[in-house]
Design an enzyme around this catalytic site. Sequence first.
Site, PDB file in Angstrom:
ATOM      1  N   ALA A 198      62.553  33.673 -15.929  1.00 30.24           N
ATOM      2  CA  ALA A 198      63.645  34.370 -15.252  1.00 30.24           C
ATOM      3  C   ALA A 198      65.031  34.102 -15.847  1.00 30.24           C
ATOM      4  CB  ALA A 198      63.623  34.026 -13.754  1.00 30.24           C
ATOM      5  N   ASN A 244      56.978  34.252  -7.542  1.00 32.57           N
ATOM      6  CA  ASN A 244      56.790  33.444  -8.742  1.00 32.57           C
ATOM      7  C   ASN A 244      55.430  33.777  -9.343  1.00 32.57           C
ATOM      8  OD1 ASN A 244      57.884  31.302 -10.496  1.00 32.57           O
ATOM      9  ND2 ASN A 244      56.121  30.111  -9.809  1.00 32.57           N
ATOM     10  N   ASP A 256      61.035  33.928  -9.875  1.00 34.77           N
ATOM     11  CA  ASP A 256      61.523  35.118 -10.566  1.00 34.77           C
ATOM     12  C   ASP A 256      62.410  35.973  -9.667  1.00 34.77           C
ATOM     13  OD1 ASP A 256      60.030  35.646 -13.401  1.00 34.77           O
ATOM     14  OD2 ASP A 256      58.848  34.386 -12.064  1.00 34.77           O
ATOM     15  N   ARG A 263      60.930  44.241 -16.857  1.00 28.80           N
ATOM     16  CA  ARG A 263      60.162  43.354 -15.963  1.00 28.80           C
ATOM     17  C   ARG A 263      60.771  43.506 -14.569  1.00 28.80           C
ATOM     18  NH1 ARG A 263      57.648  38.818 -17.991  1.00 28.80           N
ATOM     19  NH2 ARG A 263      56.480  38.936 -16.041  1.00 28.80           N
TER      20      ARG A 263
END
Length: 380
Positions: free
Chosen positions: A66, A263, A253, A98
Amino acid sequence: MADQDARSGEGRRPTGIPVLRWEEPPEGPVLVLLDQTRLPAEEAELVCTDPAALVEAIRTLAVRGAPLLGVAGAYGVALAAVRGFEVEEAAAALAGARPTAVNLAVGVRRAQAAHREALARTGDPGQAAAAALSAARALHREDAEASARMAGHGLALLDELLPAGGHRVLTHCNTGSLVSGGEGTAFAVALAAHRSGRLRRLWVDETRPLLQGARLTAYEAARNDMAYTLLTDNAAGSLFAAGEVDAVLIGADRIAADGSVANKVGSYPLAVLARYHHVPFIVVAPVTTVDPDTPDGASIEVEQRPGYEVTEVTAPQVPVAGAGGGIPVAPLGTQAYNPAFDVTPPELVTAIVTEEGVVSPVTNEALAALCARSRQVTIS
């Protein structure tokens, strides 16, 4: 010539080659990435000369994690501006590469805003490109500084929760210098414990199906001479049952406004195990990972990855036969469920550690106060 700021330490890990750097060779500026898909067998680099190459590197996880995605996204906007590509189009493509990782969009927006402001003020594309690059470099430096502060806050929390020392920490996926301008998020806390003589054992989840724990976290732990042991994800339960885990440390994230944590898939089962066995479950992430515009866990878009990541395995220098370039481990035509992330509800999270401090218990109000405090620090 190569960019001196980048070579002087931006993105440089304590060992090995830089994870990400900006360079300016005679043929034009480029963004150079450590290709994380090749680790640990080989330290190889990817050279991105345009935003499309960076988008592909992000999607294939050559660059990942991240905080680092935010930095990469900002540099991607700068690359588009310096190379003469359509900046708004490039920014949209980068931000969407993403969808779960909020830091990526945050980094893109920051460089994009700097570019827009400079262009509106001066009308000079060259100055606007320089402004975008300056914003990316600033974010890169800030991420390194945030990593150090998170490590300090996280170690203090571990010592408070586990005053006897000798911490045995279980981690998932990869959260070290490979995902950060500094030494990482959750891994940085474990590394701080190691350096202070308080880490007894780092338990490294293999992290299927892409093995970021086995390939990357174990690689970083070995590089730092840490006492670590690798385990398959489905062995974590027996480890808890044996009383061998003192705390779980993971990254994130995206953290929703209510404290729900997205995550790497496999994090949520660890939270359930930790709660049952009365083990602290600690999330370590920069404030930029908190997304106040996402109200709760159900609102987090979870990225779905290709099925071949589950039905095939890849290994360096081994002949491949599968559709995804790997060795098939399931019958041809097998369908696979492959979410990149899962979501842990806030009631299972003991604390969220950020560069601005620790939130515990995790509530909407506490996170909002943290974000407000962070904005005040940034403005001042």
